[in-house]
Design a protein around this motif. Sequence first.
Motif, PDB file in Angstrom:
ATOM      1  N   GLU A 223       0.859  -1.176   0.000  1.00  0.00           N
ATOM      2  CA  GLU A 223       0.000   0.000   0.000  1.00  0.00           C
ATOM      3  C   GLU A 223       0.897   1.228   0.000  1.00  0.00           C
ATOM      4  O   GLU A 223       2.002   1.207   0.540  1.00  0.00           O
ATOM      5  N   ALA A 224       0.407   2.275  -0.640  1.00  0.00           N
ATOM      6  CA  ALA A 224       1.104   3.559  -0.602  1.00  0.00           C
ATOM      7  C   ALA A 224       0.119   4.598  -0.115  1.00  0.00           C
ATOM      8  O   ALA A 224      -1.032   4.634  -0.554  1.00  0.00           O
TER       9      ALA A 224
ATOM     10  N   ILE B 178     -10.636   4.238  -9.358  1.00  0.00           N
ATOM     11  CA  ILE B 178     -10.932   5.034  -8.167  1.00  0.00           C
ATOM     12  C   ILE B 178     -12.063   4.367  -7.396  1.00  0.00           C
ATOM     13  O   ILE B 178     -13.121   4.055  -7.955  1.00  0.00           O
ATOM     14  N   GLU B 179     -11.798   4.137  -6.158  1.00  0.00           N
ATOM     15  CA  GLU B 179     -12.765   3.472  -5.287  1.00  0.00           C
ATOM     16  C   GLU B 179     -13.323   4.504  -4.314  1.00  0.00           C
ATOM     17  O   GLU B 179     -12.557   5.291  -3.750  1.00  0.00           O
TER      18      GLU B 179
ATOM     19  N   LEU C 287      -4.832  -1.048 -10.283  1.00  0.00           N
ATOM     20  CA  LEU C 287      -4.526  -0.400  -9.022  1.00  0.00           C
ATOM     21  C   LEU C 287      -5.781   0.307  -8.522  1.00  0.00           C
ATOM     22  O   LEU C 287      -6.540   0.872  -9.318  1.00  0.00           O
ATOM     23  N   VAL C 288      -5.988   0.257  -7.247  1.00  0.00           N
ATOM     24  CA  VAL C 288      -7.167   0.853  -6.638  1.00  0.00           C
ATOM     25  C   VAL C 288      -6.730   2.105  -5.891  1.00  0.00           C
ATOM     26  O   VAL C 288      -5.815   2.062  -5.066  1.00  0.00           O
TER      27      VAL C 288
ATOM     28  N   SER D 249     -10.174   5.165   6.855  1.00  0.00           N
ATOM     29  CA  SER D 249     -11.073   4.866   5.743  1.00  0.00           C
ATOM     30  C   SER D 249     -10.308   4.614   4.451  1.00  0.00           C
ATOM     31  O   SER D 249     -10.791   3.879   3.581  1.00  0.00           O
ATOM     32  N   LEU D 250      -9.158   5.207   4.332  1.00  0.00           N
ATOM     33  CA  LEU D 250      -8.392   5.036   3.102  1.00  0.00           C
ATOM     34  C   LEU D 250      -7.666   3.701   3.062  1.00  0.00           C
ATOM     35  O   LEU D 250      -7.521   3.088   2.003  1.00  0.00           O
TER      36      LEU D 250
END
Lengths: 347, 558
Positions: free
Chosen positions: A3-4, B431-432, A22-23, A102-103
Amino acid sequence: MSEALDCGTCWFRALRPHGRHLVLRRGLAVFATVPDTPAQREVLELAHVPFAIGDDYLALIGDASEKLASVFKATCRDLLPYGDLPADDPVVRQAIAILVESLLPQVESAGEVCCLIRCGGGESNPGRLSRRTEFFSRLVRLRGYRPVELSAGMAVVLAGLSDQGFTGIGMDLGASGCDIAVAHRGVPVASCWVPRGGRWIDEQLARRQQWFQREPNGGLRPDIVRAGPTKLSKQGSVNNPSGANENLFAGLYRGILTPAVEQLGRMLSTCGEATLRACPPLTIACSGGATGVSGFAELLQRLVREMPLAVPIGSVRVAADREHAVLRGGLIHAEIEHVGQRSRPAA
Amino acid sequence: MRCRFLANWILAASLIGLAPGMLLAQFEVLPVANESAPRGQFFGVLGQVARPGVYELPGGRQTLNDLIEAAGGLTTAASSNLRIVRSGGQTFFQPRVRVELHSGDLIVCERRRAGMVMAGSGSTAASGRDARDSTGYVTGRPSNGAGTASEPARSSEPETADAVQLGVIGLLDRLVVIAIPSEQATLQNVLATLRQSREGARQISLLRDGSQHRAVPLTEATQTVLTTGTVIVFDAKSAQVDFLPKLPQPVRWTANEVPAAQALITTSDVAKPATVEGMFPRTAPQSNELTVPPDQTATVMDVTEQFQTADEPVAHAAADESSSPAPLVTTREAVTTPTVDDAKAGGTSWVLPTLIVLGSVLAVAGLIGFEFLRRPALKSQSARAAAGAVAAAQPDRKALESRGETIPSVPEPAIPTLLDELITNCLPIVIEPVVLPSGVRIHGRPIERSDEFQLRFDAAHSIPQPHVCQAATVGVLKTAVEPTAAVQNIPRRAAATPPGQRIDTRHPRSMDEPKLLDRVLAELDRSKRASAARSSPAIAGGRTGPSHIGRHLQGGVR
């Protein structure tokens, strides 16, 4: 899974791999407080707007706060004003914690790595920078990740200079400042920070274009929300301005890039000369939302040529994914750490 | 029968002669104090260096230059990239970069690619310096000098040029560098050589040139062809160390062992890379190379002849004893480097060394005779052991063949890893939405800051009906404070706008969710209508003026 996490002045963003893509999760780094009245609480609940409950107020965090602050006559405030973590505001710290939580998704297995992008220079106030880093590292650990730190400039090097063997200069033009890093074979040689970024351009542009907002006390503030998209919608080049507006715009960009190049020159003469002199001319990779203006790379290259530098500079490039290059570089760093940790023999 | 009796007699005699020395050695020559003495640091180097292997350097700060210098310098075929494997990861450096090494680092000196010719190669003896750049190091850059572009690079290969050099991590408490004949350099052969069964070494990792790193389950890639510079990382917990073959001992290298001819190489020279003269191609005069004690020169050994299955350890041990006095490595603790300092520290009496020497001489003589008599039998035994190892390494292949199934060929692993895809930026970004929790308790009170930059503020005014965002300029609102001359230049709102209403500029960041504001305002209006109907039925459904909503929104800016 790696994760970044990039906690910047404007946005909090997190990037992670998921399958073949990538999300990205992102939230505005703002919050607002409104009085805790039954009517307002009912309105927020019926509108499905998430809010936090304080002693006698409701806190709106992230995008909702900016959208609804005017409705509730509240003030929208930065979580990290000018990139700094407020040391004496517990509400802001809790709001940051909620947003970061949340992120970042919960870890799937122990030992997953989260790269924390470090933006902001610690030269002037290293204590403040270390406090901010420590604070975010704790938040990352609370989500189960192992935090690793990387400067924004080095993230640009990892994301944009792979064809140069990760040797060169990375420059991230963020909202609150410009982070520059010099790397040799992926190892940071030197770094510096120039406290002028995209928001400085927005402020100056709003002042000179006379775009203001009202303050509660009747004063005026430059409307950076209006100036921000305007600077990227310019058709002309900042390298070859033709009209008055373009001259103004190019002058603002020179106001950022000139001290950045000067700082880079001092850094190269003191730190990286011995290591980098034998290398071929270095490439400068740039990223950041403000680099999307036309003629940015040409202007920076011209300023570099005008400035006598101890190490020859080859070309200047702007990352294709200039808004996400820093996150991608951080993800590369996290993945390297994760792979190294995974293949490390157990003691 | 007579030969066997003679061999047993010689062996018994040698053991009798060796026994006093061994016993005394256990008593005297291994003092506890010396065991606790600080040991050096182990570093491995393989690839294009003169003497690849594992080196034990003295404690303290060691740099990349120190290790390459200890290994005899780079060959002319070395590229400008050095790969450092540390803690399971790897990174790349150039030789001229002064890198501090950590104990356990493994340096891989890659071979220069085809077409890259050393500057100054093929010149006279003085060209040993010409082959380096201005900093005194061998460079891998393409030459642009006269006569060098078309000349072949000098044939300078490390001592194991015809073998594939591999690094092994996780088997012992230090690094191991081995060399395998190139035609046998498959992962399967290496595992059989190292006597790692499928059950013991369940999973290993391969570190190769570039960023290719993947965990290789043994059931998938036993036929993986290995190249020089490949590092095999074993899981230390699952690796089998009870029947390891005799692995090469590390070379202890200290500054004191440098011969007088090497006095030019000093610590100060190493600290200043621009003046280091210790890095030279393999073809440089031998007098310039760092010498290693004769018994430690063969730091990279060809272990394919020790091919044996785990069920025949005794016979293999006998073969090892006959061929070399080095002890058979059977446990992790047994892998220690006997040094001269150890013997000096423990051997204080002249009687003990004499007994040890006499016992050793008798033992060596007995073993030589024993080996001479057993050599024919040993050859056939080794062949059987090798065949058994190959058969043991391919149980699945036999099973497949017996079932009549096709045997899948495992290709060279070239799977692009996530790291490759990230570096090449070929993964799309999705984008989520962020789901914030609701109802979380926050403690404390917010602190007002006068110097804080406020993103947006609307002057106090009534809110009309839910309005539609328009891409128009923000109108100037009448307030108690007269606007400055600058503000007066802001374009006025459209004339069609009724007085008392405002036109909001659509926020550029709200493009992705335009309905949030409308949703909230609709809820506000709904609650207003409900309260109005309760309080005054006469105006229910009639008034929708802004003053009603204003009563709901109490407080405003705190």
